[in-house]
Design a protein around this motif. Structure first.
Motif, PDB file in Angstrom:
ATOM      1  N   UNK A  58     -29.060  68.247   8.331  1.00 53.14           N
ATOM      2  CA  UNK A  58     -28.062  68.705   7.377  1.00 53.14           C
ATOM      3  C   UNK A  58     -28.735  69.395   6.193  1.00 53.14           C
ATOM      4  N   UNK A  59     -28.110  70.448   5.700  1.00 54.84           N
ATOM      5  CA  UNK A  59     -28.668  71.249   4.621  1.00 54.84           C
ATOM      6  C   UNK A  59     -27.807  71.120   3.354  1.00 54.84           C
ATOM      7  N   UNK A  60     -27.054  72.152   3.050  1.00 50.92           N
ATOM      8  CA  UNK A  60     -26.196  72.164   1.869  1.00 50.92           C
ATOM      9  C   UNK A  60     -24.762  71.841   2.271  1.00 50.92           C
ATOM     10  N   UNK A  61     -23.941  71.462   1.289  1.00 50.49           N
ATOM     11  CA  UNK A  61     -22.552  71.162   1.575  1.00 50.49           C
ATOM     12  C   UNK A  61     -21.642  71.677   0.470  1.00 50.49           C
ATOM     13  N   UNK A  62     -20.361  71.826   0.813  1.00 49.61           N
ATOM     14  CA  UNK A  62     -19.364  72.283  -0.155  1.00 49.61           C
ATOM     15  C   UNK A  62     -18.008  71.697   0.224  1.00 49.61           C
ATOM     16  N   UNK A  63     -17.294  71.153  -0.752  1.00 44.15           N
ATOM     17  CA  UNK A  63     -15.985  70.573  -0.472  1.00 44.15           C
ATOM     18  C   UNK A  63     -15.029  71.606   0.116  1.00 44.15           C
ATOM     19  N   UNK A  64     -15.174  72.827  -0.323  1.00 45.42           N
ATOM     20  CA  UNK A  64     -14.362  73.913   0.234  1.00 45.42           C
ATOM     21  C   UNK A  64     -15.136  75.216   0.125  1.00 45.42           C
ATOM     22  N   UNK A  65     -15.155  75.966   1.201  1.00 45.94           N
ATOM     23  CA  UNK A  65     -15.852  77.249   1.202  1.00 45.94           C
ATOM     24  C   UNK A  65     -15.083  78.216   2.095  1.00 45.94           C
ATOM     25  N   UNK A  66     -15.523  79.453   2.146  1.00 45.57           N
ATOM     26  CA  UNK A  66     -14.860  80.481   2.947  1.00 45.57           C
ATOM     27  C   UNK A  66     -15.719  80.822   4.156  1.00 45.57           C
ATOM     28  N   UNK A  95     -37.810  75.133  -4.081  1.00 45.57           N
ATOM     29  CA  UNK A  95     -37.320  76.387  -4.640  1.00 45.57           C
ATOM     30  C   UNK A  95     -36.345  76.970  -3.620  1.00 45.57           C
ATOM     31  N   UNK A  96     -35.895  78.188  -3.827  1.00 46.67           N
ATOM     32  CA  UNK A  96     -34.883  78.780  -2.953  1.00 46.67           C
ATOM     33  C   UNK A  96     -35.331  78.921  -1.503  1.00 46.67           C
ATOM     34  N   UNK A  97     -36.634  78.949  -1.273  1.00 46.93           N
ATOM     35  CA  UNK A  97     -37.137  79.199   0.080  1.00 46.93           C
ATOM     36  C   UNK A  97     -37.919  78.033   0.692  1.00 46.93           C
ATOM     37  N   UNK A  98     -38.091  76.969  -0.074  1.00 49.87           N
ATOM     38  CA  UNK A  98     -38.945  75.881   0.406  1.00 49.87           C
ATOM     39  C   UNK A  98     -38.187  74.563   0.458  1.00 49.87           C
TER      40      UNK A  98
END
Length: 282
Positions: A148-156, A215-218
């Motif tokens: 699992x990576x990132x999560x969002x309660x609601x996304x498009x 960071x954004x890539x690591x």
């Protein structure tokens, strides 16, 4: 002098035993579940069945057995339902209650393509399970080990900006694949993602762990391991239709889950140790 040494040794042994008792992992027990008298199935007309059924737990089980949600349930020509609804949901879905080979794995999720179901395990014990609708034939969900990576309660959705995805949890960042709430027509219909009922999507959303980035890539610490496995027979009738003739037709054995997990176990435990160290430093 000898008496003194013996007393010291005995004292050290007793102290060591107490320390082991304090640090040892408590013995795990399989959660208590209500077992039905028998698990058999029959065909029903969904509208007729619903008109005679007000039991919310029975409806929950019927939706899960048919891998669908209530909105799509009533659109079906026929449904498969248990003849006895007195058991807990886990008795009507295929995953085993315990997988001993996963005793050292704190958390893991499995998605079974052939049975269109998922299961969450903690230290080898099944703690949650439910239905899913995975990738359609043209956009099949990739199989293998993910985290699992990132999560969002609601996304498009990246496929259609009119699709709102609730309780979205990504498992393949560059591919844009994850689980989320969306309609379940009762067969693989997604654009590679893992569709879930809302209550199931929210449970996994809150239960699974996100990655930790330097960071954004690591990626410093990976999230909860997710294994997607198997293949779906797209040209055949829905697999759960077999349950009427053979209630155990879709049963997933402990050996099968071990077989799927074993090639990835070393990686899973290595990443788990990184998370344990990270949490210890927080």
């Amino acid at each position: 002098m000898k008496k003194y040494l013996i007393v010291v040794i005995i004292g050290l042994v007793i102290w060591s035993c107490k320390q082991e008792q304090q640090t040892a992992t408590p013995k795990k027990t399989v959660p208590e579940r209500r077992q039905p008298k028998a698990v058999t199935y029959q065909w029903q007309n969904p509208k007729v069945w619903l008109s005679k059924t007000s039991d919310s737990s029975a409806i929950k089980i019927a939706l899960a057995v048919n891998r669908t949600d209530k909105a799509n349930f009533v659109k079906m020509d026929s449904i498969v339902v248990p003849t006895d609804f007195t058991g807990d949901l886990e008795y009507y879905l295929p995953f085993p209650f315990e997988v001993k080979s996963l005793n050292e794995v704190n958390k893991i999720i499995f998605f079974s393509y052939p049975t269109q179901t998922f299961a969450a395990y903690e230290n080898g014990l099944l703690i949650y399970t439910g239905p899913t609708n995975m990738g359609r034939k043209a956009d099949q969900t990739p199989t293998g080990l993910f985290f699992t990576n990132w999560k969002a309660e609601e996304t498009t959705s990246t496929f259609n900006d009119e699709w709102d995805l609730k309780w979205n949890f990504n498992i393949a960042n560059k591919l844009g694949i994850g689980w989320h709430q969306y309609e379940l027509p009762g067969y693989p219909a997604s654009h590679s993602c893992l569709r879930l009922q809302e209550k199931d999507a929210r449970f996994l959303y809150e239960w699974a762990e996100q990655w930790v980035l330097l960071d954004d890539d690591t990626v410093s610490v990976k999230g909860t391991p997710v294994i997607v496995y198997g293949a779906y027979a797209f040209e055949a009738t829905k697999p759960w239709s077999q349950l009427v003739a053979n209630p155990k037709a879709l049963a997933i054995s402990e050996e099968e889950i071990t077989k799927q997990a074993l090639p990835f176990l070393k990686t899973i435990l290595t990443e788990q140790q990184k998370r344990v160290k990270y949490q210890g430093k927080k």
